[in-house]
Design a protein around this motif. Sequence first.
Motif, short mmCIF file in Angstrom:
data_model
loop_
_atom_site.label_atom_id
_atom_site.label_comp_id
_atom_site.label_asym_id
_atom_site.label_seq_id
_atom_site.Cartn_x
_atom_site.Cartn_y
_atom_site.Cartn_z
N GLN A 1 -6.95 -5.34 -0.81
CA GLN A 1 -6.25 -4.06 -0.98
C GLN A 1 -5.58 -3.97 -2.35
OE1 GLN A 1 -3.60 -3.57 2.37
NE2 GLN A 1 -5.27 -2.85 3.66
N MET B 1 0.85 -1.18 0.00
CA MET B 1 0.00 0.00 0.00
C MET B 1 0.90 1.24 0.00
SD MET B 1 -2.60 1.54 2.88
CE MET B 1 -3.68 0.18 2.95
N ASP C 1 -6.71 0.93 7.48
CA ASP C 1 -6.02 1.17 6.21
C ASP C 1 -5.66 2.65 6.07
OD1 ASP C 1 -6.45 -1.51 5.52
OD2 ASP C 1 -8.22 -1.06 4.30
#
Length: 194
Positions: free
Chosen positions: A172, A1, A30
């Motif tokens: 994700q 990420m 997140d």
Amino acid sequence: MLIIARLPKKDRQNRLVQFLQENPFATDEDLAELFQVSIQTIRLDRLELGIPELRERIKSVAEKNLDPVKSLGIDEVIGDVVDLQLDVQAISVLEIKEEHVFARTQIARGHYIFAQANSLAVAVIDADVALTATARIRFVRPVRLGEKLVAKAVVRNRDGDECKVRVETKVQGELVFTATFRVVGMSNVSTRNI
């Protein structure tokens, strides 16, 4: 990420709004990781900006994008359906919880991942009854407790009553499972005869 360097509050909140418009299923965890702040800071930002929590965002997206499911009950689809355009595409979200994993490894049981994809492939078909005829599946990587599966089903082609439906499941943005289903739709069929 991708991680965004620590920003002043106003800039962070602007980026938060933009990010959630593109990624409405991002959790507070997140977002905290992305913006390098605490979960509490994200919750306060959301509160100030009037952004609802994840469950409400999912419901909001779903209400805007759902055709009525015909081939099975909406509660029979594994996961929360957030997009459904019959004979086109569908998206569902499933958070992996304790009941979905093996106790020793905390890895999701494969049949839950398959069930999410299969039920979505059936739900996207515009027919009174739809049944899976064949499935080609591939588990790309293990899924762990707490991860959120986003499955997207796309109807690739239709030949009479048969459809080929491709499903990709991601965590994700990372591909974790793929499947191609051949689904047969039947209209005007009495379910007592099946």
